[in-house]
Design an enzyme around this catalytic site. Sequence first.
Site, PDB file in Angstrom:
ATOM      1  N   GLU A  93      -9.460  15.125 -34.800  1.00 42.87           N
ATOM      2  CA  GLU A  93     -10.826  14.747 -34.434  1.00 42.87           C
ATOM      3  C   GLU A  93     -10.775  13.643 -33.386  1.00 42.87           C
ATOM      4  O   GLU A  93      -9.852  12.828 -33.360  1.00 42.87           O
ATOM      5  CB  GLU A  93     -11.586  14.181 -35.647  1.00 42.87           C
ATOM      6  N   GLU A  97      -9.813  13.933 -44.767  1.00 40.76           N
ATOM      7  CA  GLU A  97      -9.584  12.492 -44.864  1.00 40.76           C
ATOM      8  C   GLU A  97      -9.478  11.998 -46.310  1.00 40.76           C
ATOM      9  O   GLU A  97     -10.288  11.184 -46.765  1.00 40.76           O
ATOM     10  CB  GLU A  97     -10.686  11.739 -44.105  1.00 40.76           C
TER      11      GLU A  97
END
Length: 667
Positions: free
Chosen positions: A309, A152
Amino acid sequence: MKKSFFNHIIHGGDYNPDQWIDTPEIWDEDMRLMNLAHVNSATVGIFSWAMLEPEEGVYNFEFLDTILDKLHQNGKEVILATPSGARPVWLSQKYPEVLRVEETGVRNEYGVRHNHCLTSPVYREKVRNINRLLAQRYKNHPAVKMWHISNEYCGECHCDLCQEAFRNWLKVEYHNSLDELNFKWWNGFWSHQVTDWSQINSPKFRGENHVSAMKLAWRRFVSDSHISFFENEIAPLREITPDIPITTNFMKLYDGIDYQAFAKKLDLVSWDNYPAWDKGNNLQEACDTAFVHDAFRSMGGGKPFFMMESTPSLVNWHNVNKLPRPGRQELSSIQAVAHGADSVQYFQWRKSRGGHEKYHGAVVDHCGHENTRVFKEVSHLGEVLEKLSEVVGEESNSQVAVVADWQNSWAVKYFCGYNNDHRDYFYECIKWYKPFRDKGISVDVIAMDDDFSKYKLVIAPFLYMLKDGTIERIESYVKNGGSFVTTYLSCLVDKDDLCYLGGFPANELKDVFGIWCEETDSLPEGMKNSAVYNGKSYDVVKVCDLLHSNGATVLGEYEKDFYKSTPAVTENSYGNGKAYYIAFRNDGNFADEFAKKLIADAGVTPDTAIEAGEGVTVRKRGELIFAMNFADGESEINLDKEYLNVASGETVSGKIKLPVCGYVILK
Ligand code: GLA
Ligand code: ZN
């Protein structure tokens, strides 16, 4: 066309065995449980740097060797991460330049994660080094199927190194000419002309923060810095493991990075999906999530993406962490696959015992066994996914695109004027995406520099800023038969937020749309105008343009205020195509109605002939049709012919009831 790195849907997620180094029996238990859960993959090493390199230049790969072997022996495919998302303490202590500097000029101390300087040569070198060692060690490991780069990417750094890099970036952008920069930034305003590159710093609260062009440049620079950091990370991987595909996990509509530019560097796009289900508006949540899936699929040119995710139960970072009701996560996962995901992956496999995320959902809870609701749901889904291998690699073929451009979202945010209450650009795009999705029509979500020509209909809400070449691309798209729609405050400025002279829409777009806009009104909260279209009145909220038609057909007019009876909706034939201007912000009702006309005008055909009840979305991917009930009560679908129910193997026809969170996959 089918092209995939895998021949089945990946089912797995973040696995952190390094947290359980002292209890290797848990590693064996993990293997047993993964088999039970129909999990076929694990993503490892995301936060393992301190374990892999406990001291500078001292390495310990043994635990990773063991884990990769165990996973392989159990038939699991590994997505191997590079660890730059969280660095060891020693590294920050020894080389403080790797620590990020805040906008205030204060350097962070060591802590949390995702907070390195993007420019630091030391950090870049350290990352390259550990990545090289990982690649060398595991290049031939049979379990390793993909690279997961860092985690991220986000944020920005204001250290001296980054300031210098920014100035160098500006020199390239503005052809080494301060005159050009001063002109593009309109620096004559408030006497802001710069006379030396050293006078330019990053935007700061107590410094320069009113020059929107400069803020745009900084945002582009930061975005490019992430991309160049990524390219630095992957250099050794491309060299040593040229055949292992590379991805990095993006975050929803995070706007700190131009994901549409970044995606071009990836072999496969992936993102982390955490909808706030069961908190009041599941229909909107489903629509927003579908939009984001479609955006990431479109970034990869329509190729499948990974849902890297998702939580198998709750998260720990909402203010109130509601449990999703039974079946919700399964439906949410199926939604991802329906929209083009070739994976369903979780954060996380096993709950950590301590640390910040110990109450975040996981497949395996602290109780440690498989007799939980969540575990059973995950393993049921795993069984279903095993039956869906045929969609893997299946690309989308949408007739409609909504332009939701990351850089335009910055421009919309940075300009000062009109109504500050209407800057939720992506949600404005969703408003125009929703009616098509509701009608079972596949939509791509694209950037303004993507190819329009493959679509029958392109809708570009609030297209305020135009990148170089966009005017010409819209013009030629419409001329060649395309249908192009835009809305209020569109086509006003160039990429540096400089207004086009001669009014808007810019330059020859006035001919394409057959209009010009003279003024823009803003409506405070609670104050509305309305526009009449097809004999019905629709709310006009927040902002609306006052137009003149120069040849366009007026389809709708305002009903109140001094601009009553002036054009609010126009349609113009140009070349072989049509251009529509919706001059006002609507509350969704108008978009819903007008979409019907757009579908008919552009000859868009529905993807299936299945009738969907309230709250049900029908989506076709390859030969499979996914019907998913996002309503809070039972709903149904009505089949136009006989289908095979892929999960049950039965033939079905007529009406099918779908319970709350129910779905059916048909062929
Ligand atoms: C992000 C991160 C994960 C984890 C989850 C929790 O997506 O990538 O490491 O922190 O959030 O939801
Ligand atoms: Zn820095």
